[in-house]
Write a protein that holds these residues in place. Structure first.
Motif, PDB file in Angstrom:
ATOM      1  N   SER A  15       0.849  -1.192   0.000  1.00  0.00           N
ATOM      2  CA  SER A  15       0.000   0.000   0.000  1.00  0.00           C
ATOM      3  C   SER A  15       0.887   1.246   0.000  1.00  0.00           C
ATOM      4  O   SER A  15       1.954   1.243   0.622  1.00  0.00           O
ATOM      5  N   VAL A  16       0.421   2.266  -0.692  1.00  0.00           N
ATOM      6  CA  VAL A  16       1.128   3.548  -0.738  1.00  0.00           C
ATOM      7  C   VAL A  16       0.125   4.660  -0.477  1.00  0.00           C
ATOM      8  O   VAL A  16      -0.924   4.733  -1.128  1.00  0.00           O
ATOM      9  N   ARG A  17       0.465   5.508   0.481  1.00  0.00           N
ATOM     10  CA  ARG A  17      -0.342   6.672   0.792  1.00  0.00           C
ATOM     11  C   ARG A  17       0.508   7.929   0.665  1.00  0.00           C
ATOM     12  O   ARG A  17       1.651   7.956   1.132  1.00  0.00           O
ATOM     13  N   PHE A  18      -0.054   8.961   0.052  1.00  0.00           N
ATOM     14  CA  PHE A  18       0.604  10.254  -0.020  1.00  0.00           C
ATOM     15  C   PHE A  18      -0.077  11.206   0.952  1.00  0.00           C
ATOM     16  O   PHE A  18      -1.310  11.354   0.930  1.00  0.00           O
ATOM     17  N   LEU A  19       0.707  11.836   1.802  1.00  0.00           N
ATOM     18  CA  LEU A  19       0.181  12.802   2.767  1.00  0.00           C
ATOM     19  C   LEU A  19       0.227  14.191   2.151  1.00  0.00           C
ATOM     20  O   LEU A  19       1.301  14.674   1.766  1.00  0.00           O
ATOM     21  N   LEU A  20      -0.928  14.842   2.063  1.00  0.00           N
ATOM     22  CA  LEU A  20      -1.015  16.157   1.450  1.00  0.00           C
ATOM     23  C   LEU A  20      -1.110  17.242   2.513  1.00  0.00           C
ATOM     24  O   LEU A  20      -1.506  16.976   3.652  1.00  0.00           O
ATOM     25  N   PRO A  21      -0.757  18.472   2.172  1.00  0.00           N
ATOM     26  CA  PRO A  21      -0.925  19.577   3.123  1.00  0.00           C
ATOM     27  C   PRO A  21      -2.388  19.657   3.574  1.00  0.00           C
ATOM     28  O   PRO A  21      -3.309  19.512   2.779  1.00  0.00           O
ATOM     29  N   GLY A  22      -2.568  19.857   4.858  1.00  0.00           N
ATOM     30  CA  GLY A  22      -3.913  19.905   5.397  1.00  0.00           C
ATOM     31  C   GLY A  22      -4.394  18.582   5.951  1.00  0.00           C
ATOM     32  O   GLY A  22      -5.486  18.496   6.510  1.00  0.00           O
ATOM     33  N   GLY A  23      -3.580  17.531   5.772  1.00  0.00           N
ATOM     34  CA  GLY A  23      -3.919  16.248   6.360  1.00  0.00           C
ATOM     35  C   GLY A  23      -4.612  15.263   5.447  1.00  0.00           C
ATOM     36  O   GLY A  23      -4.865  14.121   5.844  1.00  0.00           O
ATOM     37  N   ALA A  24      -4.935  15.653   4.219  1.00  0.00           N
ATOM     38  CA  ALA A  24      -5.585  14.718   3.286  1.00  0.00           C
ATOM     39  C   ALA A  24      -4.605  13.612   2.892  1.00  0.00           C
ATOM     40  O   ALA A  24      -3.383  13.818   2.877  1.00  0.00           O
ATOM     41  N   ARG A  25      -5.160  12.439   2.571  1.00  0.00           N
ATOM     42  CA  ARG A  25      -4.350  11.304   2.151  1.00  0.00           C
ATOM     43  C   ARG A  25      -4.826  10.785   0.798  1.00  0.00           C
ATOM     44  O   ARG A  25      -6.020  10.657   0.564  1.00  0.00           O
ATOM     45  N   VAL A  26      -3.874  10.490  -0.061  1.00  0.00           N
ATOM     46  CA  VAL A  26      -4.180   9.894  -1.354  1.00  0.00           C
ATOM     47  C   VAL A  26      -3.865   8.401  -1.258  1.00  0.00           C
ATOM     48  O   VAL A  26      -2.713   8.011  -1.024  1.00  0.00           O
ATOM     49  N   ALA A  27      -4.888   7.574  -1.421  1.00  0.00           N
ATOM     50  CA  ALA A  27      -4.705   6.118  -1.366  1.00  0.00           C
ATOM     51  C   ALA A  27      -4.299   5.640  -2.755  1.00  0.00           C
ATOM     52  O   ALA A  27      -5.115   5.116  -3.523  1.00  0.00           O
ATOM     53  N   ALA A  28      -3.010   5.811  -3.097  1.00  0.00           N
ATOM     54  CA  ALA A  28      -2.539   5.543  -4.454  1.00  0.00           C
ATOM     55  C   ALA A  28      -2.503   4.058  -4.784  1.00  0.00           C
ATOM     56  O   ALA A  28      -2.805   3.653  -5.912  1.00  0.00           O
ATOM     57  N   VAL A  29      -2.085   3.232  -3.830  1.00  0.00           N
ATOM     58  CA  VAL A  29      -2.059   1.774  -3.992  1.00  0.00           C
ATOM     59  C   VAL A  29      -2.566   1.163  -2.702  1.00  0.00           C
ATOM     60  O   VAL A  29      -2.181   1.596  -1.611  1.00  0.00           O
ATOM     61  N   THR A  30      -3.433   0.162  -2.830  1.00  0.00           N
ATOM     62  CA  THR A  30      -4.016  -0.461  -1.650  1.00  0.00           C
ATOM     63  C   THR A  30      -3.935  -1.979  -1.735  1.00  0.00           C
ATOM     64  O   THR A  30      -4.486  -2.595  -2.642  1.00  0.00           O
ATOM     65  N   ASP A  31      -3.175  -2.557  -0.814  1.00  0.00           N
ATOM     66  CA  ASP A  31      -3.152  -3.999  -0.583  1.00  0.00           C
ATOM     67  C   ASP A  31      -2.891  -4.813  -1.854  1.00  0.00           C
ATOM     68  O   ASP A  31      -3.565  -5.808  -2.130  1.00  0.00           O
ATOM     69  N   ALA A  32      -1.875  -4.404  -2.616  1.00  0.00           N
ATOM     70  CA  ALA A  32      -1.521  -5.140  -3.832  1.00  0.00           C
ATOM     71  C   ALA A  32      -0.690  -6.368  -3.481  1.00  0.00           C
ATOM     72  O   ALA A  32       0.292  -6.270  -2.740  1.00  0.00           O
ATOM     73  N   SER A  33      -1.075  -7.512  -4.031  1.00  0.00           N
ATOM     74  CA  SER A  33      -0.359  -8.764  -3.809  1.00  0.00           C
ATOM     75  C   SER A  33      -0.259  -9.532  -5.120  1.00  0.00           C
ATOM     76  O   SER A  33      -1.274  -9.747  -5.796  1.00  0.00           O
ATOM     77  N   PHE A  34       0.954  -9.919  -5.477  1.00  0.00           N
ATOM     78  CA  PHE A  34       1.169 -10.706  -6.695  1.00  0.00           C
ATOM     79  C   PHE A  34       2.588 -11.242  -6.687  1.00  0.00           C
ATOM     80  O   PHE A  34       3.456 -10.766  -5.939  1.00  0.00           O
TER      81      PHE A  34
END
Length: 325
Positions: A15-34
Motif C-alpha cells: 500500500s502507498v499513501r501520499f500525505l497532502l498539506p492539510g492532512g488529506a491522504r491519497v490512497a494511491a495503492v491499496t493492498d496489492a499482492s502478486f
C-alpha cells in the motif's frame, strides 16, 4: 514456475499513501499482492491514475518524501520496501532490477550523448573493458532496442519521444537484470516498433536456454500486453481487481471482473464502447467496491468490500456461461 522455486518478485499487501498539506491522504495503492515468476511476464493494466506507476516507483524506492508504504516486496531475500537508499542505488537499480521509465527523456542525462550514456552503463554493469569492446557492446545494446546507430551521437533533446523511449529501453537491457520493470515501454512508438520492443523484452525474459529472468510491464496498450504477457493484473482505483492467465483473459473465457471486461470492450476491434463515468478520487474512495458507480452489474451488495475469489475482487464476477449473453 516450479513449485519449489521461489518467484523472482513476491509482493504482499503493498500500500502507498501520499500525505497532502492539510492532512488529506491519497490512497494511491491499496493492498496489492502478486508474484512474478522466473520466465514470466506479468502485465499490469488499467486507466491513467489508477496507481500502476506509483507501484513501480515503490518497488525501486523512487517515491517522494510525502509517501508512506506498507507491506512487503521481496526480490529474493531482499525486501525492496525496507531497503535503504545505499542498497537500492548500489546493488538493485540497474543490476538486479532494470527500469524502463515512463518519462524516458527526463531520465536521460541531457548534456551527454546517447552513445556515451550507453557506454558508461555497459562499463558499470557488465564488466566489459577496453574502449573498442565497450563501444561495440553499446552499439549492440542500441541495436537490441531498435535504436538507430545514426542517432547514437545525439543529445537527448535532439531525440523524438519514440527515440528517447528506445534509448531508455537499450539502457535498461544492458545490465541483464533478473527483474525488468517496464513502465509504459511503448509510449510514442508506431505499431511496428511496439511489436519490436515487446518482442525484445520477451526475449530478455526467455533468455538463452532460460535465464531465470522476469518482467513486470505496466502498459495502457492492451495489444502489447496480449502479445507479451503470460498473466495480467488489472488495477482500478489503487487496487488489483483481477489476476488472470493472459490467454484466458484476452481469449476464452475472457475476463471475470466487469471493469476488465469494459477495458477490452473499449478497444476498436472489440466494439469501441467506452466505460461510462470516471474513476473515483483517490482522496475519497467509497467504502465498498470503487467500480460500483460505473458498473452495470452493481447491486446493494457492492456497498461492502468485494471478496477476492479466484483472483477476482468482485461481488458479481462474470462466469464463462455469461460471457456470450
Amino acid at each position: 514456475m516450479n513449485e519449489r522455486e521461489a518467484p523472482v518478485l513476491s509482493v504482499r499487501g503493498l500500500s502507498v499513501r501520499f500525505l497532502l498539506p492539510g492532512g488529506a491522504r491519497v490512497a494511491a495503492v491499496t493492498d496489492a499482492s502478486f508474484d512474478v515468476a522466473a520466465g514470466e511476464c506479468l502485465a499490469l493494466i488499467g486507466e491513467s491514475g489508477c496507481g500502476k506507476s506509483v507501484l513501480a516507483s515503490a518497488l525501486l524506492g523512487l517515491l517522494p518524501g510525502n509517501a508512506q508504504t506498507a507491506g512487503t516486496a521481496h526480490l529474493g531475500d531482499l525486501d525492496l520496501l525496507t531497503a535503504g537508499e545505499r542498497t537500492l542505488a548500489g546493488t538493485v537499480r540497474g543490476r538486479r532490477v532494470g527500469l524502463i521509465p515512463q518519462s524516458p527523456a527526463a531520465h536521460l542525462t541531457p548534456v551527454r550523448r546517447v552513445r556515451s550514456q550507453l557506454a558508461e552503463t555497459v562499463a558499470a554493469l557488465t564488466g566489459v573493458r577496453g574502449r573498442s569492446a565497450v563501444r561495440d557492446a553499446a552499439e549492440r545494446a542500441a541495436e537490441r532496442a531498435a535504436f538507430p546507430a545514426g542517432h547514437l551521437d545525439r543529445y537527448p533533446h535532439e531525440l523524438s519521444g519514440g527515440l528517447a523511449q528506445r534509448a531508455a529501453t537499450a539502457l535498461a537491457l544492458v545490465g541483464d537484470a533478473r527483474l525488468l520493470l517496464a513502465d509504459e515501454p511503448t509510449t510514442g512508438l508506431d505499431r511496428d516498433l511496439v511489436d519490436h520492443t515487446v518482442d525484445a523484452l520477451r526475449r530478455h525474459v526467455d533468455g538463452d536456454g532460460g535465464g531465470g529472468r522476469a518482467l513486470l510491464v505496466i502498459t495502457h496498450d492492451l495489444r502489447a500486453a496480449e502479445r507479451i504477457a503470460d498473466r495480467v493484473a488489472v488495477m482500478y482505483a489503487g487496487r488489483i481487481v483481477e489476476l488472470a492467465d493472459a490467454k484466458a483473459f484476452f481469449g476464452t473465457p475472457g475476463p471475470r471482473h466487469p471493469y476488465s471486461r469494459g477495458l477490452l470492450q473499449a478497444l476498436p476491434d472489440r466494439g469501441f464502447t467506452p466505460i461510462p463515468g470516471l474513476p473515483p478520487e483517490l482522496t475519497d474512495l467509497p467504502p465498498g467496491c470503487a467500480f460500483a458507480p460505473r458498473c452495470p452489474r452493481a447491486t446493494a451488495a457492492c456497498a461492502a468490500p468485494p471478496p477476492a475469489a479466484d483472483g477476482t475482487a468482485c461481488h458479481h464476477p462474470h462466469v464463462p456461461e455469461g460471457l456470450s449473453a
